[in-house]
Scaffold this motif. Structure first.
Motif, PDB file in Angstrom:
ATOM      1  N   ARG A 110      96.414  55.687  62.998  1.00 21.25           N
ATOM      2  CA  ARG A 110      96.947  56.623  62.212  1.00 21.25           C
ATOM      3  C   ARG A 110      98.116  55.968  61.425  1.00 21.25           C
ATOM      4  NH1 ARG A 110      97.522  62.845  63.188  1.00 21.25           N
ATOM      5  NH2 ARG A 110      98.052  62.538  60.923  1.00 21.25           N
ATOM      6  N   LEU A 111      98.233  55.561  59.938  1.00 24.51           N
ATOM      7  CA  LEU A 111      98.933  54.998  59.341  1.00 24.51           C
ATOM      8  C   LEU A 111      99.688  56.156  58.351  1.00 24.51           C
ATOM      9  CD1 LEU A 111      97.287  51.662  59.150  1.00 24.51           C
ATOM     10  CD2 LEU A 111      98.973  52.435  60.801  1.00 24.51           C
ATOM     11  N   THR A 112     100.710  55.512  57.872  1.00 30.04           N
ATOM     12  CA  THR A 112     101.347  56.554  56.915  1.00 30.04           C
ATOM     13  C   THR A 112     101.626  55.415  55.522  1.00 30.04           C
ATOM     14  OG1 THR A 112     103.600  56.181  57.258  1.00 30.04           O
ATOM     15  CG2 THR A 112     102.411  57.860  58.414  1.00 30.04           C
ATOM     16  N   GLN A 113     102.286  56.081  54.609  1.00 27.17           N
ATOM     17  CA  GLN A 113     102.750  55.337  53.222  1.00 27.17           C
ATOM     18  C   GLN A 113     103.519  54.167  53.780  1.00 27.17           C
ATOM     19  OE1 GLN A 113     103.670  58.181  53.915  1.00 27.17           O
ATOM     20  NE2 GLN A 113     106.027  58.002  53.909  1.00 27.17           N
ATOM     21  N   ARG A 114     104.330  54.148  55.017  1.00 21.89           N
ATOM     22  CA  ARG A 114     105.207  53.237  55.318  1.00 21.89           C
ATOM     23  C   ARG A 114     104.350  51.985  55.917  1.00 21.89           C
ATOM     24  NH1 ARG A 114     108.884  56.321  59.731  1.00 21.89           N
ATOM     25  NH2 ARG A 114     109.898  54.336  60.201  1.00 21.89           N
ATOM     26  N   GLU A 115     103.410  52.149  56.363  1.00 21.14           N
ATOM     27  CA  GLU A 115     102.468  51.058  56.894  1.00 21.14           C
ATOM     28  C   GLU A 115     101.546  50.514  56.058  1.00 21.14           C
ATOM     29  OE1 GLU A 115     102.594  53.892  58.978  1.00 21.14           O
ATOM     30  OE2 GLU A 115     104.604  53.081  60.013  1.00 21.14           O
ATOM     31  N   PHE A 144     101.887  60.244  52.635  1.00 18.08           N
ATOM     32  CA  PHE A 144     100.522  60.483  53.048  1.00 18.08           C
ATOM     33  C   PHE A 144     100.265  59.981  54.516  1.00 18.08           C
ATOM     34  CE2 PHE A 144     100.077  56.379  50.841  1.00 18.08           C
ATOM     35  CZ  PHE A 144      99.336  55.892  51.783  1.00 18.08           C
ATOM     36  N   ASP A 145      99.163  60.636  55.040  1.00 15.14           N
ATOM     37  CA  ASP A 145      98.634  60.122  56.366  1.00 15.14           C
ATOM     38  C   ASP A 145      97.350  59.830  56.020  1.00 15.14           C
ATOM     39  OD1 ASP A 145     100.524  60.707  58.495  1.00 15.14           O
ATOM     40  OD2 ASP A 145     100.073  62.956  58.037  1.00 15.14           O
ATOM     41  N   ALA A 146      96.821  58.354  56.572  1.00 15.40           N
ATOM     42  CA  ALA A 146      95.801  57.654  56.595  1.00 15.40           C
ATOM     43  C   ALA A 146      95.274  57.408  57.800  1.00 15.40           C
ATOM     44  CB  ALA A 146      95.819  56.646  55.477  1.00 15.40           C
ATOM     45  N   THR A 147      93.862  57.586  58.058  1.00 13.08           N
ATOM     46  CA  THR A 147      93.385  57.238  59.303  1.00 13.08           C
ATOM     47  C   THR A 147      92.521  56.027  58.857  1.00 13.08           C
ATOM     48  OG1 THR A 147      93.340  59.684  60.048  1.00 13.08           O
ATOM     49  CG2 THR A 147      91.820  57.881  61.211  1.00 13.08           C
ATOM     50  N   VAL A 148      92.903  54.968  59.625  1.00 13.77           N
ATOM     51  CA  VAL A 148      92.282  53.448  59.274  1.00 13.77           C
ATOM     52  C   VAL A 148      91.442  53.259  60.407  1.00 13.77           C
ATOM     53  CG1 VAL A 148      92.424  51.195  58.452  1.00 13.77           C
ATOM     54  CG2 VAL A 148      93.894  52.834  57.347  1.00 13.77           C
ATOM     55  N   ALA A 149      90.096  53.036  60.168  1.00 12.14           N
ATOM     56  CA  ALA A 149      89.219  52.465  61.453  1.00 12.14           C
ATOM     57  C   ALA A 149      89.170  50.904  61.141  1.00 12.14           C
ATOM     58  CB  ALA A 149      88.195  53.398  61.477  1.00 12.14           C
ATOM     59  N   PHE A 150      88.824  50.195  62.395  1.00 15.75           N
ATOM     60  CA  PHE A 150      88.542  48.800  62.198  1.00 15.75           C
ATOM     61  C   PHE A 150      87.144  48.745  62.774  1.00 15.75           C
ATOM     62  CE2 PHE A 150      93.133  49.245  61.663  1.00 15.75           C
ATOM     63  CZ  PHE A 150      93.462  48.085  60.949  1.00 15.75           C
ATOM     64  N   GLY A 151      86.310  48.180  62.496  1.00 14.66           N
ATOM     65  CA  GLY A 151      84.846  48.084  62.813  1.00 14.66           C
ATOM     66  C   GLY A 151      84.641  46.941  63.628  1.00 14.66           C
ATOM     67  N   ARG A 152      83.282  46.889  63.922  1.00 13.51           N
ATOM     68  CA  ARG A 152      82.713  46.051  65.008  1.00 13.51           C
ATOM     69  C   ARG A 152      83.095  44.384  64.336  1.00 13.51           C
ATOM     70  NH1 ARG A 152      76.894  48.443  66.211  1.00 13.51           N
ATOM     71  NH2 ARG A 152      76.850  46.889  67.971  1.00 13.51           N
ATOM     72  N   ARG A 153      83.070  44.179  63.150  1.00 14.45           N
ATOM     73  CA  ARG A 153      83.585  42.881  62.647  1.00 14.45           C
ATOM     74  C   ARG A 153      84.999  43.031  62.135  1.00 14.45           C
ATOM     75  NH1 ARG A 153      79.301  40.613  58.191  1.00 14.45           N
ATOM     76  NH2 ARG A 153      80.615  41.837  56.766  1.00 14.45           N
ATOM     77  N   ILE A 202      89.192  53.153  55.193  1.00  8.35           N
ATOM     78  CA  ILE A 202      89.997  54.406  55.351  1.00  8.35           C
ATOM     79  C   ILE A 202      88.817  55.833  55.683  1.00  8.35           C
ATOM     80  CG2 ILE A 202      91.415  56.100  54.155  1.00  8.35           C
ATOM     81  CD1 ILE A 202      92.184  54.100  52.303  1.00  8.35           C
ATOM     82  N   VAL A 203      89.138  56.224  56.814  1.00 10.09           N
ATOM     83  CA  VAL A 203      88.220  57.292  57.220  1.00 10.09           C
ATOM     84  C   VAL A 203      88.717  58.582  56.697  1.00 10.09           C
ATOM     85  CG1 VAL A 203      87.333  58.546  59.210  1.00 10.09           C
ATOM     86  CG2 VAL A 203      88.059  56.232  59.631  1.00 10.09           C
ATOM     87  N   SER A 204      89.991  58.981  56.774  1.00  8.78           N
ATOM     88  CA  SER A 204      90.289  59.891  56.179  1.00  8.78           C
ATOM     89  C   SER A 204      92.052  59.978  55.622  1.00  8.78           C
ATOM     90  CB  SER A 204      90.522  61.262  56.950  1.00  8.78           C
ATOM     91  OG  SER A 204      91.252  60.944  58.164  1.00  8.78           O
ATOM     92  N   ALA A 205      92.116  60.565  54.466  1.00 10.43           N
ATOM     93  CA  ALA A 205      93.684  60.705  53.999  1.00 10.43           C
ATOM     94  C   ALA A 205      94.085  61.708  53.408  1.00 10.43           C
ATOM     95  CB  ALA A 205      93.862  59.561  53.099  1.00 10.43           C
ATOM     96  N   ALA A 206      95.106  62.276  53.833  1.00  8.05           N
ATOM     97  CA  ALA A 206      95.762  63.627  53.565  1.00  8.05           C
ATOM     98  C   ALA A 206      97.283  63.588  52.934  1.00  8.05           C
ATOM     99  CB  ALA A 206      95.577  64.563  54.479  1.00  8.05           C
ATOM    100  N   LYS A 207      97.549  64.539  52.137  1.00  8.60           N
ATOM    101  CA  LYS A 207      99.053  64.405  51.724  1.00  8.60           C
ATOM    102  C   LYS A 207      99.815  65.031  52.845  1.00  8.60           C
ATOM    103  CE  LYS A 207      98.340  64.881  47.017  1.00  8.60           C
ATOM    104  NZ  LYS A 207      98.101  65.879  45.660  1.00  8.60           N
ATOM    105  N   LYS A 208     101.050  64.592  52.946  1.00  8.52           N
ATOM    106  CA  LYS A 208     101.818  65.064  53.976  1.00  8.52           C
ATOM    107  C   LYS A 208     102.583  66.430  53.468  1.00  8.52           C
ATOM    108  CE  LYS A 208     103.657  61.241  56.878  1.00  8.52           C
ATOM    109  NZ  LYS A 208     104.797  60.482  57.282  1.00  8.52           N
TER     110      LYS A 208
END
Lengths: 358, 268
Positions: free
Chosen positions: B40-45, B248-257, B262-268
């Motif tokens: 779970r990342l934000t505009q900071r990361e 914003f909050d962004a859920t970032v997934a890292f796959g098998r490779r 970005i899985v989802s993103a929402a304004k804070k």
């Protein structure tokens, strides 16, 4: 013999024009006199051939048409580059406004559509100018297709993308007899082989350009492609392979001869630079000899240009600081005179042996 | 069989279709099954990438990983780690020829461990806090000293920035075996394993050999059209103030490779 390409038909038409000119001269000088029937037969035969060639290949029938053709070639080359850039920026301008599925769909459709359009245009374009435009756009769309898929789906950059690009460029080059696409395909191959060579030492592939030796295997391979594959139907293709091979060989060598720190060789810089300077002189001299022996003018010219560059960079290293400028340029000028004398002797020797091009 | 134009068209179509299929199957494979990490990342990361003047016509938007530390060499990236990653450290890093020896070792692609809001960030925050307290104490001991007061104000600003603005995403380790790294960092909600490039470097003052993270192989993530409204419009090159305007909050997934999305993103 029926020509198989526009280049062959054009060559035959040029030879006919020269023949007519020489025949007129011989008749004026009283060396040869054709009968009216013979003259008519030759003229009819040539007219028929030219008409057939013009219909099949849209050849230039006279010198004026040839000059205009040169202009058309330049225009189609610039147009091809501009249209390719236009396709690229068109997508860039709007892609962010589409959903992911639409983005991927547009990219794939554009690549397929421009490919099919290229062959449709080729069927109706005996000159090849419009085919070249379409083929370059098709190639650009395919490059854009793969680059943008990588960007849309965050794919790790890979040198493997260079292989399908090279394959499509070469397919278009050979199918449509396009030297511009051949050059594009060769550049992709050079990048791929050099990147692979670089990764053998463990480096990340995008850094392959930082070790000039990575280019040598690609250079050697390219130079020998025309010896391994039959290119009789593809006028000018062997020369392009050889010139790219030589550029890929001598440019890295020139860099290493002046900046030894970029070499893989684990020696003092000046030893590495000295080694590549000697190798540069020896290989350019060898290439000039080979080119002269095999009657490859492009090889002789490329070898000569690099021989002179190697020579003048050494002159600069040795004498620029210690000599007055007038003396430095005088020595450079004298060297040019010496080279001219040497090549005059070589040319006279070649003429004396009566060598004929293969 | 004579090779005809139809064969050539078919070969071209086949080539384009095959290349796209391979690329898209790779994407499907990456996103299939359980993600290797979900942060779970934000505009900071993951601030928005700046748009340079030359690239202003690009309508796409991407977020870039703001990984740390960027102001000094990481403590964990020492000579032993460089050796483990395949670099030759057998020769002295500080003799007459070492510059050439080490410069010749170009960046290698390895696996990096990204830590989100973990011990590495807390340590940075603690250091900033200690520094601020130290400068405040100095300023308090000599109230009339303008320079000390200015130092204290700057240290407070650094602490505030560390607390509220700076990225909490740190590169904390590197290796070649993804399974070994995952075993060492099992929390997939805090640690992501990604590909990146590293190279050796030397500090002359301390005569120390260490490693540098050159970059991530996938350093930016594309923002899909559906999520554009969350992150706003891309700022122009160098527009530092504007990049944080839309939190914003962004859920970032890292796959098998190990490729992110970005899985989802929402304004804070």
């Amino acid at each position: 013999m029926t020509p198989s390409s526009r280049a062959e038909a054009q060559q035959r038409a040029d030879e006919m024009r020269l023949f007519r000119s020489e025949l007129d001269r011989l008749e004026r000088e009283g060396v040869l006199k054709l009968s009216e029937d013979q003259r008519r037969a030759v003229a009819d035969h040539q007219r028929g051939l030219l008409a057939a060639y013009a219909q099949a290949f849209d050849i230039d029938r006279d010198a004026q048409a040839k000059q205009l053709s040169l202009g058309m070639r330049v225009a189609s080359f610039l147009g091809a580059l501009a249209l390719a850039a236009s396709a690229f920026f068109l997508f860039y301008q709007f892609w962010g406004r589409f959903y992911t599925e639409a983005q991927a769909g547009i990219l794939i459709t554009a690549a397929l559509g421009t490919l099919v359009a290229t062959f449709a245009i080729q069927a109706r374009d005996p000159t090849g100018y419009f085919t070249k435009l379409a083929a370059m756009v098709a190639f650009a769309c395919f490059v854009l297709n793969i680059v943008m898929l990588g960007q849309i789906f965050n794919i790790t950059p890979s040198d493997k993308a260079l292989l399908p690009w090279a394959a499509l460029a070469l397919l278009l080059a050979y199918a449509c007899d396009l030297r511009l696409l051949l050059a594009a395909g060769i550049l992709c191959l050079i990048a791929f082989v050099s990147a692979r060579t670089g990764t053998w030492s463990g480096m990340y592939w995008l850094h392959f350009g930082e070790r000039p030796e990575n280019f040598f295997p690609a250079a050697v391979g390219l130079f020998f492609v025309p010896q391994l594959l039959d290119h009789r139907k593809f006028h000018g293709f062997p020369a392009i392979y050889r010139v790219f091979g030589l550029l890929t060989f001598f440019l890295p060598m020139l860099i290493l001869a002046n900046w030894g720190r970029f070499s893989y060789l684990d020696f003092e810089r000046n030893i590495v630079e000295g080694f590549y300077q000697v190798l540069g002189f020896a290989s350019t001299a060898g290439i000039i000899w080979l080119g002269a022996r095999r009657h490859w003018p492009e090889v002789v010219n490329t070898g000569l240009v690099f021989f002179v560059i190697f020579l003048y960079t050494k002159f600069y290293d040795w004498w620029w600081e210690i000599m007055p400028k007038y003396l430095f340029f005088f020595v450079v000028g004298l060297t040019a005179v010496l080279l001219l004398a040497i090549f005059k002797r070589l040319r006279a020797g070649a003429l004396a042996t009566g060598a004929k091009p293969k | 069989m004579k090779w005809s134009r139809a064969h050539t068209v078919a070969a071209g179509i086949g080539l384009i279709a095959l290349t796209n299929t391979v690329a898209l199957l790779g994407v499907l494979y990456n996103r299939s099954g359980e993600a290797s990490a979900v942060l779970r990342l934000t505009q900071r990361e993951v601030p928005m990438s700046w748009v340079s003047y030359d690239n202003r016509e690009n309508s796409g938007i991407s977020l870039r990983f703001d990984r740390r530390p960027y102001d000094r060499e990481p403590d964990w990236f020492d000579k032993a780690k460089l050796e483990a990653l395949g670099f030759d450290t057998s020769v002295s890093a500080f003799d007459t020829r070492s510059e050439e020896r080490y410069d010749k070792q170009l960046p290698r692609e390895v696996l990096l461990v990204l830590e989100q809001d973990g011990p590495a960030y807390r340590r940075e925050l603690e250091l900033a806090k200690e520094n601020s307290e130290r400068e405040e104490a100095k300023a308090a001991s000599r109230p009339g000293d303008e320079r000390l007061r200015e130092n204290a104000r700057r240290a407070r600003e650094v602490l505030e920035k560390e607390r509220n603005e700076s990225s909490r995403l740190f590169v904390v380790d590197a290796g070649l075996d993804p399974a070994a790294l995952r075993a060492k960092y099992p929390d997939a909600a805090r640690y992501a394993i990604v590909r990146g490039q590293v190279r050796p470097a030397r500090v002359y003052m301390s005569q120390k050999l260490y490693g540098v993270v050159e970059g991530l192989s996938v350093s930016e993530i594309n923002v899909p059209f559906a999520m554009r409204g969350v992150v706003g419009t891309a700022p122009q090159d160098g527009d530092v103030e504007r990049r944080n305007q839309l939190p914003f909050d962004a859920t970032v997934a890292f796959g098998r490779r190990l490729e992110p999305w970005i899985v989802s993103a929402a304004k804070k």
